[in-house]
Motif scaffolding. Sequence first.
Motif, PDB file in Angstrom:
ATOM      1  N   VAL A 197      13.936 -26.302  78.121  1.00 61.62           N
ATOM      2  CA  VAL A 197      13.901 -25.919  79.538  1.00 61.62           C
ATOM      3  C   VAL A 197      12.461 -25.645  79.983  1.00 61.62           C
ATOM      4  N   THR A 236      16.697 -24.279  73.122  1.00 64.33           N
ATOM      5  CA  THR A 236      16.974 -24.346  74.557  1.00 64.33           C
ATOM      6  C   THR A 236      15.780 -23.871  75.374  1.00 64.33           C
ATOM      7  N   LEU A 275      19.119 -22.223  81.483  1.00 67.27           N
ATOM      8  CA  LEU A 275      19.042 -21.518  80.207  1.00 67.27           C
ATOM      9  C   LEU A 275      20.324 -20.740  79.928  1.00 67.27           C
ATOM     10  N   LEU A 329      24.147 -23.613  72.687  1.00 63.79           N
ATOM     11  CA  LEU A 329      22.970 -24.224  72.093  1.00 63.79           C
ATOM     12  C   LEU A 329      22.058 -23.141  71.518  1.00 63.79           C
ATOM     13  N   ASN A 330      21.295 -23.494  70.504  1.00 64.25           N
ATOM     14  CA  ASN A 330      20.369 -22.553  69.890  1.00 64.25           C
ATOM     15  C   ASN A 330      19.364 -22.049  70.933  1.00 64.25           C
ATOM     16  N   PRO A 331      19.213 -20.718  71.086  1.00 65.11           N
ATOM     17  CA  PRO A 331      18.320 -20.197  72.135  1.00 65.11           C
ATOM     18  C   PRO A 331      16.878 -20.666  71.999  1.00 65.11           C
ATOM     19  N   LEU A 356      23.307 -23.228  79.250  1.00 60.99           N
ATOM     20  CA  LEU A 356      23.188 -23.959  77.986  1.00 60.99           C
ATOM     21  C   LEU A 356      23.416 -23.049  76.784  1.00 60.99           C
ATOM     22  N   ILE A 357      22.911 -21.805  76.855  1.00 66.04           N
ATOM     23  CA  ILE A 357      23.065 -20.889  75.723  1.00 66.04           C
ATOM     24  C   ILE A 357      24.445 -20.260  75.704  1.00 66.04           C
TER      25      ILE A 357
END
Length: 452
Positions: free
Chosen positions: A38, A34, A20, A29-31, A23-24
């Motif tokens: 996940v 994401t 997480l 990436l949009n939380p 990726l954020i």
Amino acid sequence: MTPVHGGVLLVYALVAVAALIVLIARFKLNPFITLMIVSVALALAVGMPMPTIVKSFETGVGGTLGHIAIVIGLGTMLGKMMAESGGAERIARTLIGVFGPKRVDWAMMCIAFLVGLPVFFEVGFVLLVPIAFNVAKRTGTSMVRVGIPMAAGLSVVHGLIPPHPAALLAVTAYNADIGRTIVYALIVGIPTAIVAGPLFAKLIARHVVLPQHNPIAEQFVEDEARTADRVLPGFGITLATVLLPVLLMLVGSWADVITPAKSTLNNLLRLIGHPDMALLLAVLLSFYTFGAARGFNRESILKFTNECLAPTANITLVVGAGAGFGRILIDSGVSKAIVDVATGAHVPLLLLAWLVAALIRVATGSATVAMTTAAGIIAPIAAAATGTRPELLVLATGAGSVILSHVNDGGFWLIKEYFNMTVPQTFKTWTVCETIISVVALLLTAGLAMVV
């Protein structure tokens, strides 16, 4: 698919949290998206039955947003009315005048400590954040320096001090004396808030620089050119409007003391003392005190309340998704694995209460769930043991319940989005602040145990 157990569950959970963050923070990436991806990936990896995965995530989202969406919506409306009327500016000027521009961090910690007594963290946060934005702008102070002490004050009260609901539940579970618990909690809580609030914020503000542009702050901050010649509302009526929900929630929490249980008046006090109803009544009052009394017509008030909600949509969704991730952690068995590890350790009772609460907090993201669950686990052990005051067990459990706020905690995303931070900046400020609160409160509780 065969479910996995024990240490493997914990490894998968750690990998999910790390994914997480990467990726954020790294891939931008949009939380919300994401967190969904996940959560599903973790559920599949640990062997949750496929038909239950989406339902589990939805349960977490729905259970949290049923409360949070209303709180954020009503709190934002109240904050917008306070900003448009000049009320936030009036409180900011008063605080700056009393404490001085160089001590506004102490001012925000103190007001948060008082406001937070009867309310949940999220309610206190949305009530006070418009004031924090205005204080930061007028003094040219970083929002880190102003906002973190405010959040620290709210968090300390949330975890340690009755009549806050979680602390009251722990008092009941441990059969502790509430008066003595409050006294001990103040002895521990005040220095803890000072260390995690103004002192830590002063240090970390040097290393965390926030963007100049904050779209959330803009709707709460007064334009100096526009308000230079305008008469601001009085400090008393402004403070009374903002603190009305606090007063109503406090009355609701003491309904059984004031009136006979289950009577009509008792039920009425409990109704208006519910956070949602208390905020609604405050918003309705603000339509007069910050609206009609300041010369705004109905069309203007409608415009303010409609416009202010759009910037909060992303915050609301992300907070809900974080709760969905937390629900997956619970339903997948990660939380139980953590509790098993904690209760299997042979450690002193105070430290065990703190450890169990801390591990549940890390797993579920909820301080309230961590405190109440840990108290239920430790209470039977404490009843069979001797030598540890139940009031100190309440404090140790509360201290553990606020540790290490991360991506499965709604408070983490509130701080990130409102303060316009990146994920790494939120870890450096808010997560460390929460951990300082937890550790300092435990140490002070242990010290208190040696003298009482």
